[in-house]
Design a protein around this motif. Structure first.
Motif, short mmCIF file in Angstrom:
data_model
loop_
_atom_site.label_atom_id
_atom_site.label_comp_id
_atom_site.label_asym_id
_atom_site.label_seq_id
_atom_site.Cartn_x
_atom_site.Cartn_y
_atom_site.Cartn_z
N GLY A 258 21.45 -2.96 21.79
CA GLY A 258 22.68 -2.22 21.54
C GLY A 258 22.75 -0.88 22.24
N LYS A 259 23.85 -0.15 21.98
CA LYS A 259 24.08 1.16 22.57
C LYS A 259 23.58 2.29 21.69
N TYR A 260 23.32 1.97 20.41
CA TYR A 260 22.96 3.02 19.46
C TYR A 260 21.60 2.72 18.82
N TYR A 261 20.81 3.77 18.69
CA TYR A 261 19.52 3.68 18.03
C TYR A 261 19.33 4.92 17.17
N VAL A 262 18.38 4.82 16.26
CA VAL A 262 18.03 5.97 15.44
C VAL A 262 16.53 6.22 15.58
N LEU A 263 16.18 7.45 15.90
CA LEU A 263 14.78 7.85 15.91
C LEU A 263 14.54 8.71 14.68
N ARG A 264 13.63 8.26 13.82
CA ARG A 264 13.27 9.07 12.66
C ARG A 264 11.98 9.81 12.99
N VAL A 265 12.08 11.12 13.02
CA VAL A 265 10.92 11.97 13.33
C VAL A 265 10.45 12.63 12.04
N GLU A 266 9.17 12.47 11.76
CA GLU A 266 8.60 13.06 10.55
C GLU A 266 7.41 13.93 10.94
N ALA A 267 7.41 15.17 10.45
CA ALA A 267 6.33 16.10 10.78
C ALA A 267 5.79 16.72 9.50
N LYS A 268 4.46 16.73 9.39
CA LYS A 268 3.80 17.31 8.22
C LYS A 268 2.95 18.48 8.67
N ASP A 269 2.94 19.55 7.87
CA ASP A 269 2.13 20.71 8.24
C ASP A 269 0.77 20.67 7.56
N SER A 270 -0.02 21.72 7.75
CA SER A 270 -1.39 21.77 7.24
C SER A 270 -1.51 22.53 5.93
N SER A 271 -0.40 22.82 5.28
CA SER A 271 -0.42 23.57 4.03
C SER A 271 -0.96 22.71 2.88
N TYR A 272 -1.50 23.38 1.84
CA TYR A 272 -1.93 22.70 0.62
C TYR A 272 -0.86 22.76 -0.46
N TRP A 273 0.32 23.20 -0.06
CA TRP A 273 1.43 23.25 -1.01
C TRP A 273 1.84 21.83 -1.42
N ASN A 274 2.62 21.75 -2.48
CA ASN A 274 3.13 20.45 -2.94
C ASN A 274 1.98 19.52 -3.36
N PHE A 275 1.08 20.11 -4.20
CA PHE A 275 -0.08 19.37 -4.71
C PHE A 275 -0.91 18.78 -3.59
N LEU A 276 -1.21 19.64 -2.62
CA LEU A 276 -2.08 19.36 -1.48
C LEU A 276 -1.47 18.41 -0.45
N ARG A 277 -0.22 17.98 -0.68
CA ARG A 277 0.41 17.05 0.26
C ARG A 277 1.06 17.73 1.45
N GLY A 278 1.22 19.05 1.38
CA GLY A 278 1.82 19.78 2.49
C GLY A 278 3.33 19.69 2.50
N ASN A 279 3.94 20.36 3.46
CA ASN A 279 5.39 20.35 3.63
C ASN A 279 5.75 19.33 4.70
N ILE A 280 6.78 18.55 4.42
CA ILE A 280 7.17 17.47 5.33
C ILE A 280 8.62 17.65 5.74
N ALA A 281 8.87 17.59 7.05
CA ALA A 281 10.23 17.64 7.59
C ALA A 281 10.56 16.29 8.20
N THR A 282 11.79 15.84 7.95
CA THR A 282 12.25 14.56 8.49
C THR A 282 13.61 14.74 9.14
N LYS A 283 13.78 14.14 10.30
CA LYS A 283 15.07 14.23 10.98
C LYS A 283 15.39 12.90 11.64
N ASP A 284 16.63 12.44 11.42
CA ASP A 284 17.13 11.24 12.09
C ASP A 284 17.96 11.66 13.30
N ILE A 285 17.57 11.17 14.47
CA ILE A 285 18.27 11.48 15.71
C ILE A 285 18.97 10.22 16.20
#
Length: 459
Positions: free
Chosen positions: A110-137
């Protein structure tokens, strides 16, 4: 009673423990290990591209750094997708990812696709799970080039001259339209009468040897179409003057201007003063003029009619346009410059008339040009008046055809009373004589626009 006292003590210990934990947690949260900021994914929500382009994605985390990323390719927003990249990162503050779309995208899909980008940092916040950012492009594929066709244009363009062009550019994702010459200079094109139709004035700098021009259309996916404008190109020879500098000139006008405009503390000799005025000051003055006259404020062109520019009645030409002047002193070359205007003279402090309506974009002292006025007439066309004695207009004034705007004089680098008259197209000086010729205006400007109008409106 003893049990009650022990119970109260136990509650006190619990309270102290919880208080200490909260204090420690709050304290640690000030450090990177417990920071709460998500990584930032630097990418547009929608990207237009073609399969041959690479997609660049930047991810940053200035606090604890990036620990891992994953990228999933999905056929649409509902698809579970396929992981195309998964990386563990050692606390990088910045990560640049380049994806070769030709390798990761399915063939014949097709002509359209979605890229889901997920990035996690090295923080111990959020019960040691770190902070997570997600973006659909959303990736929109487009390999189709814009369509361009030139509708009408001036029959020829000569060195130091101007021309008009009307053209059409079409594309569902059109991003940019302009005209580009062989030197890489871009001329702004404006919408003309209807969507997808454009018009522009362009010019050939008299100091440049050759000239050619293309209409350029780019879409959001970086597909480019270039269509040559098939002018007849006419070379023109301009005058070359060899001028021997005299002490009276250097000790008079040049010294006066140097005292007025040179940097504080300067101690120039005669020739240094001349070079400062003829090169440094001139370049600064022309830079201002070029910056002001490179703008086209209107969004579209509708009506554009001009009368010949005849600013000084009963005048005679006293200096040519594009005269290349070489200066010497005691038989040694000193400096050179181009005279990018037409000098006209009649009587002292003669009235200068605006031949067409316009808007004043500059009225003030401008170095070698003295008291200088610049008027915008639309469509990227400006008229210039230099060496004036008096100005009767101010910045942003609207002038009408026939208005007296100033009087001639000897301000700036002028030895005798005259008018330095110029016409600029998108910041380029052009031959004023063309714009004084009614027949030339009709053939090269008005008729080009009229022919374009007939084509566009179907008349």
């Amino acid at each position: 009673m003893f049990k009650t006292r022990r119970k109260k003590r136990r509650y006190l210990y619990y309270f102290i423990f919880i208080f200490v934990v909260v204090i420690l947690f709050y304290s640690f949260s000030k450090f990177e290990v417990f920071e709460k900021e998500e990584p930032i994914i630097h990418a547009s929500n929608t990207v237009f591209t073609n399969p041959n382009e690479d997609l660049n994605i930047k991810i940053t985390d200035e606090s604890s750094g990036i620990s891992n990323i994953s990228i999933i390719l999905k056929l649409d927003s509902n698809d579970s997708g396929v992981t195309i990249s998964k990386q563990s990162i050692n606390k990088e503050k910045e990560l640049n990812i380049r994806l070769k779309l030709s390798e990761i995208l399915p063939k014949n899909s097709g002509k359209y696709y979605v890229l889901r980008v997920e990035a996690k940092d090295s923080s111990y916040w959020n019960f040691l799970r770190g902070n997570i950012a997600t973006k659909d492009i959303v990736i929109v594929l487009d390999s189709k080039k814009p369509l361009v066709n030139v509708i009408s244009h001036s029959p020829y363009i000569e060195k130091g001259g101007a021309a008009a062009v009307v053209f059409r550019a079409r594309d569902d994702n059109l991003a940019e339209v302009y005209i580009e010459d062989n030197e890489g200079r871009k001329f702004i094109a404006k919408k003309y009468l209807k969507d997808s139709f454009y018009a522009a004035l362009i010019a050939w700098d008299p100091r440049k040897k050759d000239f050619s021009a293309n209409v350029v259309a780019k879409d959001k996916a970086k597909n480019i179409t270039k269509e040559r404008i098939k002018f007849i190109v006419q070379d023109r020879q301009y005058r070359i003057s060899n001028i021997a500098l005299k002490d009276s000139f250097l000790d008079g006008k040049i010294k006066s201007l140097t005292q007025q405009y040179s940097p504080e503390g300067s101690d120039f000799n005669r020739l240094e003063s001349f070079k400062f005025i003829n090169e440094t000051l001139r370049n600064s003055n022309e830079k201002l003029i070029h910056e002001l006259s490179s703008k086209i404020p209107e969004n579209e062109l509708k009506n554009f009619k001009l009368s010949p520019f005849l600013p000084l009645k009963n005048s005679a030409k006293v200096a040519d346009f594009a005269d290349h002047r070489f200066y010497s002193y005691e038989n040694e070359a000193v400096s050179n410059s181009h005279h990018l205007g037409l000098d006209l003279a009649s009587v002292a402090q003669a009235p200068i008339i605006s031949s067409n309506e316009g808007s004043v974009v500059f009225a003030g002292e401008n170095g070698i040009y003295g008291l200088n006025i610049l008027i915008y007439h639309g469509f990227g066309l400006y008229s210039l008046y230099g060496h004036c004695t008096n100005s009767y207009v101010q910045l942003h004034d609207e002038v009408k055809k026939g208005d007296e705007i100033a009087t001639t004089g000897i301000s700036g680098l002028a030895l005798g009373d005259h008018l330095h008259f110029g016409i600029l197209v998108q910041g380029i000086e052009t031959r004023p004589e063309q714009w004084q010729d009614r027949k030339w205006l009709q053939t090269h400007i008005h008729q080009v626009l009229d022919n374009g109008s007939k084509y566009i409106l179907g008349r």
